[in-house]
Design a protein around this motif. Structure first.
Motif, PDB file in Angstrom:
ATOM      1  N   HIS A 308      27.184  13.675  -6.490  1.00  0.00           N
ATOM      2  CA  HIS A 308      28.608  13.921  -6.852  1.00  0.00           C
ATOM      3  C   HIS A 308      28.965  15.418  -6.289  1.00  0.00           C
ATOM      4  N   GLN A 309      28.056  16.106  -6.262  1.00  0.00           N
ATOM      5  CA  GLN A 309      28.493  17.559  -5.616  1.00  0.00           C
ATOM      6  C   GLN A 309      28.077  17.778  -4.600  1.00  0.00           C
ATOM      7  N   LYS A 310      27.901  16.789  -3.654  1.00  0.00           N
ATOM      8  CA  LYS A 310      27.466  16.820  -2.068  1.00  0.00           C
ATOM      9  C   LYS A 310      28.313  17.820  -1.300  1.00  0.00           C
ATOM     10  N   GLU A 311      29.688  17.818  -1.650  1.00  0.00           N
ATOM     11  CA  GLU A 311      30.677  18.773  -0.792  1.00  0.00           C
ATOM     12  C   GLU A 311      30.205  20.247  -0.966  1.00  0.00           C
ATOM     13  N   TYR A 312      30.168  20.590  -2.583  1.00  0.00           N
ATOM     14  CA  TYR A 312      29.980  21.780  -3.030  1.00  0.00           C
ATOM     15  C   TYR A 312      28.703  22.285  -2.394  1.00  0.00           C
ATOM     16  N   PHE A 313      27.667  21.665  -2.188  1.00  0.00           N
ATOM     17  CA  PHE A 313      26.194  22.188  -1.607  1.00  0.00           C
ATOM     18  C   PHE A 313      26.550  22.289  -0.220  1.00  0.00           C
ATOM     19  N   LEU A 314      26.839  21.368   0.441  1.00  0.00           N
ATOM     20  CA  LEU A 314      27.047  21.468   2.136  1.00  0.00           C
ATOM     21  C   LEU A 314      27.980  22.299   2.749  1.00  0.00           C
ATOM     22  N   ARG A 315      29.058  22.551   2.188  1.00  0.00           N
ATOM     23  CA  ARG A 315      30.179  23.347   2.406  1.00  0.00           C
ATOM     24  C   ARG A 315      30.240  24.731   1.718  1.00  0.00           C
ATOM     25  N   LYS A 316      30.451  25.871   2.616  1.00  0.00           N
ATOM     26  CA  LYS A 316      30.505  27.139   1.813  1.00  0.00           C
ATOM     27  C   LYS A 316      31.908  27.402   1.240  1.00  0.00           C
ATOM     28  N   ASP A 317      32.850  26.578   1.429  1.00  0.00           N
ATOM     29  CA  ASP A 317      34.187  26.576   0.532  1.00  0.00           C
ATOM     30  C   ASP A 317      34.174  25.409  -0.321  1.00  0.00           C
ATOM     31  N   THR A 324      30.791  15.034 -15.612  1.00  0.00           N
ATOM     32  CA  THR A 324      30.330  14.958 -17.123  1.00  0.00           C
ATOM     33  C   THR A 324      29.005  14.179 -17.381  1.00  0.00           C
ATOM     34  N   LEU A 325      28.363  14.887 -18.539  1.00  0.00           N
ATOM     35  CA  LEU A 325      27.232  13.916 -18.660  1.00  0.00           C
ATOM     36  C   LEU A 325      27.281  12.380 -18.507  1.00  0.00           C
ATOM     37  N   LYS A 326      28.369  12.072 -19.368  1.00  0.00           N
ATOM     38  CA  LYS A 326      28.518  10.646 -19.379  1.00  0.00           C
ATOM     39  C   LYS A 326      28.553   9.961 -18.259  1.00  0.00           C
ATOM     40  N   GLU A 327      29.393  10.512 -17.219  1.00  0.00           N
ATOM     41  CA  GLU A 327      29.306   9.791 -15.755  1.00  0.00           C
ATOM     42  C   GLU A 327      27.630   9.550 -15.241  1.00  0.00           C
ATOM     43  N   PHE A 361      28.006  20.781 -14.335  1.00  0.00           N
ATOM     44  CA  PHE A 361      29.063  20.118 -14.864  1.00  0.00           C
ATOM     45  C   PHE A 361      30.045  20.709 -15.616  1.00  0.00           C
ATOM     46  N   SER A 362      31.076  20.057 -15.146  1.00  0.00           N
ATOM     47  CA  SER A 362      32.678  20.648 -15.446  1.00  0.00           C
ATOM     48  C   SER A 362      33.674  19.631 -16.037  1.00  0.00           C
ATOM     49  N   SER A 375      37.172  22.612 -14.306  1.00  0.00           N
ATOM     50  CA  SER A 375      37.664  23.717 -15.267  1.00  0.00           C
ATOM     51  C   SER A 375      36.989  25.005 -14.529  1.00  0.00           C
ATOM     52  N   ARG A 376      35.937  24.715 -13.804  1.00  0.00           N
ATOM     53  CA  ARG A 376      35.367  26.092 -13.172  1.00  0.00           C
ATOM     54  C   ARG A 376      36.409  26.288 -11.919  1.00  0.00           C
TER      55      ARG A 376
END
Length: 435
Positions: A308-317, A324-327, A361-362, A375-376
């Motif tokens: 889910h957070q692939k873009e956050y880890f692979l790209r600096k920006d 959510t925990l439910k997902e 999670f946000s 929200s972050r």
């Protein structure tokens, strides 16, 4: 209503001891799980614990990869410090006072809280010492000359005044404000103070800046608590444009059956000993199974989060996506509480540094195009916006709402902005205003 015997079939969930243990093991951090394993080994002689060992090659690689910017485990070593009472008693030894005064000052020192304030009403302390209030004031004044400045104060006002009076340069205005206008100053009724003291608001602002440099709890610098050193249990590593997730197996001791004790107990003629051996073997097997389930759950949760957070880890920006925990629970087919336990106090070594899984999670906020924003991300925009605002005219929550709507196409309520601001530790616009 009537009395009688009836047959009824119902379903109920029984929380067995083994299930309760599995739940606890899942929510344990690596350090807590290690302690738990050692505790179980003391209670169960059939548990054989093998401590994790790193090879020389792995150790060399680990130290070689540590850069100047990365903290070393030595940075987290616990350093023994003297307590506040030790520091004050040492100063008392160098003080030329009578034997009786030394006893009274010692009693006064042990009557302080950890933060440096008197732990009880001053009148009660004087009664215990069987001295008058005048003699007690003289004694307390002696203590007020000890380091750190502000120690022995009866309240915050006295603590701040003691620190102001110990400064090299005199600060008469600050002393006046604290001594006679403490409540109005704290509630930022600065115009009222400036009119009464015939000074400008800019001068009151300088007093505020000075007071912020003082220590409201001077004794806390001597409170020695070990800083917890955490190590990541999960590693999220980039590989050919994707992310690989694996568990750090060298953090937790491995366990197995102690076959020597097992043979002794099973070979015993005593039926009670055989029953004891059977029970302990089941405990070992269940513990091994619970630890293995914990490992599998962490991997599944880690892989789902990385996806889910692939873009956050692979790209600096890259920005965190709303998650959510439910997902995650629905994706890996477990209960939401299981994901919560698996991510609390668990850290991952990622391309973005070491991150607690829970922080990935946000909640989401919909923009005007129907797209979700975490929200972050909103908090980051708020921090950046407030850091560049005009301090003479700080932005109100309503203006921040308007800015987010116009610049980021994100609609957020004013109440949500106030909530995010409190979570970031940012005061309201009236308290951020400078003159």
């Amino acid at each position: 209503m009537q009395f009688g015997l009836f047959q009824q079939q119902t379903q109920s969930l029984v929380m067995t001891q083994e299930l309760r243990q599995a739940i606890h093991i899942l929510q344990y951090s690596a350090a807590e799980l290690t302690s738990f394993i050692h505790e179980q080994s003391l209670e169960n002689p059939l548990i054989e614990v093998k401590e994790p060992q790193r090879s020389e090659e792995m150790t060399y690689t680990t130290f070689r990869q540590v850069s100047d910017d990365q903290p070393s485990p030595i940075d987290y070593a616990h350093v023994e410090r003297s307590s506040l009472s030790d520091v004050l008693l040492k100063q008392l030894q160098d003080l030329h006072v009578s034997k009786q005064e030394r006893k009274e000052l010692t009693y006064l020192i042990y009557s302080l809280r950890e933060d440096g304030y008197l732990s009880r009403p001053f009148e009660e302390i004087c009664e215990d010492l069987q001295i008058s209030l005048e003699a007690g004031e003289t004694l307390l004044e002696t203590l007020h000359h000890f380091d750190p400045a502000g120690v022995g104060a009866r309240n915050l006002q006295e603590c701040l005044l003691l620190q102001l009076q110990r400064m090299d340069d005199p600060h008469y205005l600050a002393e006046q404000v604290i001594m006679f206008h403490m409540e109005a100053f704290a509630t930022r009724k600065w115009k009222e103070i400036s009119q009464q003291l015939h000074v400008t608001l800019a001068e009151i602002q300088e007093v505020n800046d000075l007071v912020k440099t003082l220590d409201p709890r001077p004794g806390t610098q001597f409170i020695s608590e070990p800083v917890p050193f955490v190590r990541p249990e999960i590693r999220i590593v980039p590989y050919e444009g994707d992310l690989l997730v694996h568990i750090e197996d060298d953090l937790i001791p491995s366990i197995g059956l102690n076959h020597h004790y097992e043979e002794l107990l099973r070979g015993a003629d005593d039926a009670e000993a055989s029953q004891y051996a059977k029970q302990k073997i089941q405990q070992v097997q269940w513990l091994m199974k619970s630890i293995q389930q914990r490992k599998q759950t962490l991997v599944k949760v880690g892989e789902a989060i990385a996806k889910h957070q692939k873009e956050y880890f692979l790209r600096k920006d890259g920005k965190l996506k709303p998650l959510t925990l439910k997902e995650i629970a629905e994706e890996i087919d477990v209960h939401e509480s299981t994901v919560s336990r698996a991510t609390t106090n668990k850290f991952a070594d990622t391309p973005r540094g070491m991150i607690e899984l829970k922080s990935l999670f946000s909640s989401s906020v919909q923009n005007e195009f129907g797209e979700a924003t975490s929200s972050r991300s909103i908090k980051e925009w708020m921090k950046e916006l407030i850091s560049t605002e005009n301090k003479q005219k700080p932005l109100s929550d309503a203006k921040i709402v308007t800015w987010l709507q116009n610049e980021k196409n994100t609609t957020v309520s004013r109440r949500a902005i106030a909530k995010y601001r409190d979570e970031l530790g940012i005061p309201s616009s009236s308290k951020r205003k400078r003159f």
